[in-house]
Motif scaffolding. Structure first.
Motif, short mmCIF file in Angstrom:
data_model
loop_
_atom_site.label_atom_id
_atom_site.label_comp_id
_atom_site.label_asym_id
_atom_site.label_seq_id
_atom_site.Cartn_x
_atom_site.Cartn_y
_atom_site.Cartn_z
N GLU A 1 42.02 42.09 59.57
CA GLU A 1 40.88 41.67 58.77
C GLU A 1 39.57 41.97 59.48
O GLU A 1 39.49 41.84 60.70
N VAL A 2 38.57 42.34 58.71
CA VAL A 2 37.21 42.47 59.22
C VAL A 2 36.45 41.26 58.70
O VAL A 2 36.44 41.00 57.50
N LEU A 3 35.84 40.52 59.61
CA LEU A 3 35.14 39.30 59.26
C LEU A 3 33.64 39.45 59.52
O LEU A 3 33.24 40.10 60.49
N VAL A 4 32.84 38.83 58.65
CA VAL A 4 31.39 38.80 58.81
C VAL A 4 30.90 37.38 58.57
O VAL A 4 31.62 36.55 58.02
N SER A 5 29.68 37.12 58.97
CA SER A 5 29.07 35.82 58.72
C SER A 5 28.88 35.63 57.23
O SER A 5 28.65 36.59 56.49
N GLN A 6 28.95 34.37 56.77
CA GLN A 6 28.78 34.09 55.34
C GLN A 6 27.45 34.60 54.82
O GLN A 6 27.38 35.12 53.71
N LYS A 7 26.40 34.50 55.63
CA LYS A 7 25.08 34.95 55.16
C LYS A 7 25.00 36.46 55.00
O LYS A 7 24.16 36.96 54.25
N ASP A 8 25.88 37.21 55.68
CA ASP A 8 25.88 38.67 55.59
C ASP A 8 26.93 39.22 54.64
O ASP A 8 27.08 40.43 54.51
N PHE A 9 27.66 38.33 53.96
CA PHE A 9 28.79 38.77 53.13
C PHE A 9 28.36 39.76 52.05
O PHE A 9 28.99 40.81 51.89
N ASP A 10 27.31 39.46 51.30
CA ASP A 10 26.88 40.34 50.21
C ASP A 10 26.46 41.72 50.72
O ASP A 10 26.83 42.74 50.13
N ALA A 11 25.72 41.74 51.81
CA ALA A 11 25.28 43.02 52.38
C ALA A 11 26.48 43.82 52.89
O ALA A 11 26.55 45.04 52.72
N ALA A 12 27.43 43.13 53.52
CA ALA A 12 28.62 43.81 54.04
C ALA A 12 29.47 44.37 52.91
O ALA A 12 29.95 45.50 52.99
N GLU A 13 29.63 43.60 51.86
CA GLU A 13 30.42 44.06 50.71
C GLU A 13 29.76 45.26 50.05
O GLU A 13 30.42 46.23 49.68
N ALA A 14 28.44 45.24 49.94
CA ALA A 14 27.71 46.38 49.38
C ALA A 14 27.88 47.62 50.24
O ALA A 14 28.09 48.73 49.72
N TYR A 15 27.81 47.46 51.57
CA TYR A 15 27.99 48.60 52.48
C TYR A 15 29.40 49.19 52.33
O TYR A 15 29.56 50.39 52.23
N ILE A 16 30.42 48.32 52.32
CA ILE A 16 31.80 48.80 52.22
C ILE A 16 32.03 49.51 50.89
O ILE A 16 32.65 50.58 50.84
N ASN A 17 31.52 48.95 49.80
CA ASN A 17 31.67 49.59 48.50
C ASN A 17 30.98 50.94 48.44
O ASN A 17 31.48 51.87 47.82
N SER A 18 29.83 51.06 49.11
CA SER A 18 29.11 52.33 49.09
C SER A 18 29.83 53.39 49.91
O SER A 18 29.78 54.56 49.59
N THR A 19 30.53 53.00 50.97
CA THR A 19 31.24 53.99 51.79
C THR A 19 32.57 54.39 51.15
O THR A 19 33.03 55.50 51.38
N GLU A 20 33.19 53.51 50.38
CA GLU A 20 34.47 53.84 49.76
C GLU A 20 34.31 54.80 48.60
O GLU A 20 35.23 55.52 48.25
N THR A 21 33.15 54.86 47.98
CA THR A 21 32.94 55.76 46.83
C THR A 21 32.56 57.16 47.26
O THR A 21 32.55 58.06 46.46
#
Length: 69
Positions: free
Chosen positions: A48-68
């Protein structure tokens, strides 16, 4: 360790987890990898890759942008 870490990505490949972690860190998002694979039999378990709760939205956006790409 503080309890404000949330799972943002899951994989069975340790290299993929490290690449995602490094990408997040390069984008100023603190990230850690938690290896939950069995130490005797590396075919069981996940990473698992874990991030701080406050950074969750930014991290999810980054991951989604790299997967496409």
């Amino acid at each position: 360790m503080e309890n404000n870490w949330v799972k943002v990505y899951t994989t069975e490949n340790p290299v993929t987890a490290e690449i995602i972690k490094q990408g997040l860190i390069e984008n100023d998002i603190a990230a850690v990898v938690m290896n939950k694979k069995d130490s005797s039999y590396q075919t069981f378990g996940i990473i698992e890759v874990l991030v701080s709760q406050k950074d969750f939205d930014a991290a999810e956006a980054y991951i989604n942008s790299t997967e496409t790409e």
